[in-house]
Design an enzyme around this catalytic site. Structure first.
Site, PDB file in Angstrom:
ATOM      1  N   LYS A   1      29.374  12.863 -81.881  1.00 22.60           N
ATOM      2  CA  LYS A   1      29.057  13.459 -80.575  1.00 22.60           C
ATOM      3  C   LYS A   1      28.035  14.566 -80.765  1.00 22.60           C
ATOM      4  CE  LYS A   1      31.347  15.657 -76.596  1.00 22.60           C
ATOM      5  NZ  LYS A   1      32.631  16.169 -76.064  1.00 22.60           N
TER       6      LYS A   1
ATOM      7  N   SER B   1      34.099  14.441 -71.667  1.00 22.17           N
ATOM      8  CA  SER B   1      32.693  14.567 -71.962  1.00 22.17           C
ATOM      9  C   SER B   1      32.230  13.715 -73.150  1.00 22.17           C
ATOM     10  CB  SER B   1      32.359  16.027 -72.237  1.00 22.17           C
ATOM     11  OG  SER B   1      33.052  16.492 -73.381  1.00 22.17           O
TER      12      SER B   1
ATOM     13  N   SER C   1      38.523  15.676 -73.205  1.00 25.13           N
ATOM     14  CA  SER C   1      37.256  14.962 -73.433  1.00 25.13           C
ATOM     15  C   SER C   1      37.268  13.899 -74.509  1.00 25.13           C
ATOM     16  CB  SER C   1      36.149  15.955 -73.758  1.00 25.13           C
ATOM     17  OG  SER C   1      35.621  16.446 -72.579  1.00 25.13           O
TER      18      SER C   1
HETATM   19  N1  GLN Z   1      36.555  17.474 -68.274  1.00 32.06           N
HETATM   20  C1  GLN Z   1      36.992  18.759 -68.736  1.00 32.06           C
HETATM   21  C2  GLN Z   1      35.944  19.780 -68.409  1.00 32.06           C
HETATM   22  O1  GLN Z   1      35.047  19.458 -67.740  1.00 32.06           O
HETATM   23  C3  GLN Z   1      37.262  18.712 -70.192  1.00 32.06           C
HETATM   24  C4  GLN Z   1      36.040  18.798 -71.006  1.00 32.06           C
HETATM   25  C5  GLN Z   1      36.319  18.774 -72.450  1.00 32.06           C
HETATM   26  O2  GLN Z   1      37.435  18.487 -72.883  1.00 32.06           O
HETATM   27  N2  GLN Z   1      35.320  19.141 -73.231  1.00 32.06           N
HETATM   28  O3  GLN Z   1      36.023  20.902 -68.823  1.00 32.06           O
END
Ligand code: GLN
Length: 480
Positions: A79, A154, A178
């Site tokens: 990532k 994400s 994420s």
């Molecule tokens: N979707 C969550 C956010 O927008 C989690 C993001 C993540 O785990 N990096 O913060």
């Protein structure tokens, strides 16, 4: 060679029996990724030179009769919030479109030391903020199971690449869901280990008290192998844990008969009927395998989203202050003064979601509001963690849906941040508590969209989590 479906174990066997060399495997994996990537936009960069150099090292070790490591030759995607020496690392942000880090993250270095082949860098929401991968400055990622739908976020690129077969395994990062949410949307395995189990050195910070690195894979065994490689104390991250790394793969073969599984009742409200149906089938399967299933309550769950969005934005507003046009980032060409350079670089470089979070985070930390919001959120976080401790007094693991709904259409929730935030309602609590949690494929909806089942265990009980997940997978959880 068909690289799209290989497992780590098959690669190890193929290399050792000289069915293929690591270089041949890397070449075909690179060609396959290049050909398939336009379908998903999962890769932001393919690292051919680096991949082939690693593969040559593996082949040299094999021909010298040395052990090339548990990830020998395994095509691995990273990532793009995890830094890689000499390879552009963008965090999905325009600000970092030219950033080339001078060092490798510990997890990356450990993968390569174990023989892994770094294939390329994977698309993600900007600074890992989002649930659909639509916040990337480099375009959205498409879900391989349904190209008009999001892959989740994400770590959308990581989940899509693994599902599509352009990576055998990938690293993602998880702050509030994420890894697990995109894994569930794309039908792959995603693991968020105990906080501190994997070094964060080289993971670009979003919300440091919540950030985790973890594996995505097509099966539980591959995820366990990758976690075994990247886990463990790292002097470069003072929050990394000293606890010895257990043998996760060995744990996968322990029986589950008699294991006590809790179903938190708060997690079975407000989900779509298709998702509920699949999770209920999954639970029935666990029961058939001899698990004892009980209902439990995690009473502070309704406060989790509010609590998370105060804490993560507060931390993000501080962490993102470093992108000021002086170092790391591009610099606005319009700026005449120092103040303008800060404002214009940040104004032009950050996307809307990052700006929203910086403003919210700055607000909740400001004098007068700190006690009302930030401090209160910290107290609620402690209550959420205590809910889990209490539940684990009576059960060995918790089982829940990963997300209330399956992958949604591209654009569907883009104009409604609250709806987007609700995607993570079942994953945020585990992140706040810092416990191990994972998503395992649990069949598909009537429309053919993958559904993920979440397994959560006590701090450092990754072995218990893998044991249950592997058993579920063997018992046919995938194909329900
Ligand atoms: N979707 C969550 C956010 O927008 C989690 C993001 C993540 O785990 N990096 O913060």
């Amino acid at each position: 060679m068909e690289t799209g479906k290989l497992t780590i174990a098959q690669i190890q066997a193929g290399l050792r029996s000289k069915q293929f060399s690591a270089v041949e495997l890397a070449e075909s994996a690179l060609a396959f990724a290049e050909a398939e990537n336009p379908k998903t936009n999962a890769y932001l960069l393919l690292a051919a030179d680096r991949a082939l150099a690693s593969a040559r090292r593996v082949d040299a070790k094999l021909s010298a009769g040395e052990d090339p490591g548990p990830l020998a030759g395994v095509p691995t995607g990273i990532k793009d919030v995890i830094v890689t020496k000499g390879l552009r690392t963008t965090c999905g942000s325009k600000l970092l479109e030219k950033f080339v880090p001078p060092y490798d993250a510990t997890a990356v270095a450990r993968i390569e030391n174990a023989g892994g082949v770094l294939l390329g860098k994977l698309n993600c929401d900007e600074f890992a903020m989002g649930s659909s991968n639509e916040n990337s400055a480099f375009g959205p990622v498409r879900n391989p199971a349904a190209p008009d739908r999001v892959p989740g976020g994400s770590s959308g690129g990581s989940a899509a690449a693994v599902a599509q077969g352009t990576a055998v395994v990938a690293l993602g990062s998880d702050t509030g869901g994420s890894i697990r949410q995109p894994a569930s949307f794309c039908g792959v395995v995603g693991v968020t280990p105990t906080y501190g189990r994997v070094s964060r050195y080289g993971l670009v910070a979003f919300a440091s008290s919540l950030d985790h690195i973890g594996p995505l894979a097509r099966n539980v065994d591959d995820a366990a192998t990758l976690l075994g490689v990247i886990a463990g104390r790292d002097p470069m991250d003072s929050t990394s844990a000293f606890a010895p790394v257990q043998d996760y793969r060995a744990a996968m073969h322990l029986p589950v008969r008699g294991m006590k599984i809790g179903l938190p009742k708060e997690y079975f409200e407000g989900l779509t009927s298709d998702t509920r149906l699949q999770i209920e089938k999954g639970v029935r399967l666990l029961r058939q395998e001899g698990c004892e299933v009980l209902e439990v309550s995690l009473p502070h769950t309704p406060y989790a989203i509010a609590c998370y969005y105060i804490i993560c934005t507060a931390e993000a507003s501080s962490n993102l202050a470093r992108y000021d046009g002086v170092k790391y980032t591009i610099r606005s060409s319009r700026a005449q003064t120092l103040q303008d350079m800060y404002r214009m670089t940040r104004g032009e470089g950050f996307g809307a979601e990052c700006k929203r979070r910086i403003m919210l985070g700055t607000y909740v930390l400001s004098a007068g509001y700190y006690d009302a919001y930030y401090l209160k959120a910290q107290k609620v976080r402690a209550l959420i963690a205590r809910d889990f401790e209490r539940a684990f007094e009576t059960v060995d693991a918790l089982v829940t849906p990963v997300s209330p709904f399956p992958a949604f259409k591209l654009g569907e929730k883009l104009d409604d941040p609250i709806q987007m935030y609700l995607s993570d309602i079942y994953t945020i609590t585990g992140s706040l508590a810092g416990i191990p949690c994972m998503s395992v494929p649990c069949g598909a909806t009537s429309e053919g969209l993958p559904v993920g089942m979440q397994i959560l265990t006590r701090h450092f009980d990754e072995p218990g989590m893998f044991r249950l997940a592997a058993h579920f997978e063997r018992a046919g959880g995938f194909t329900l």
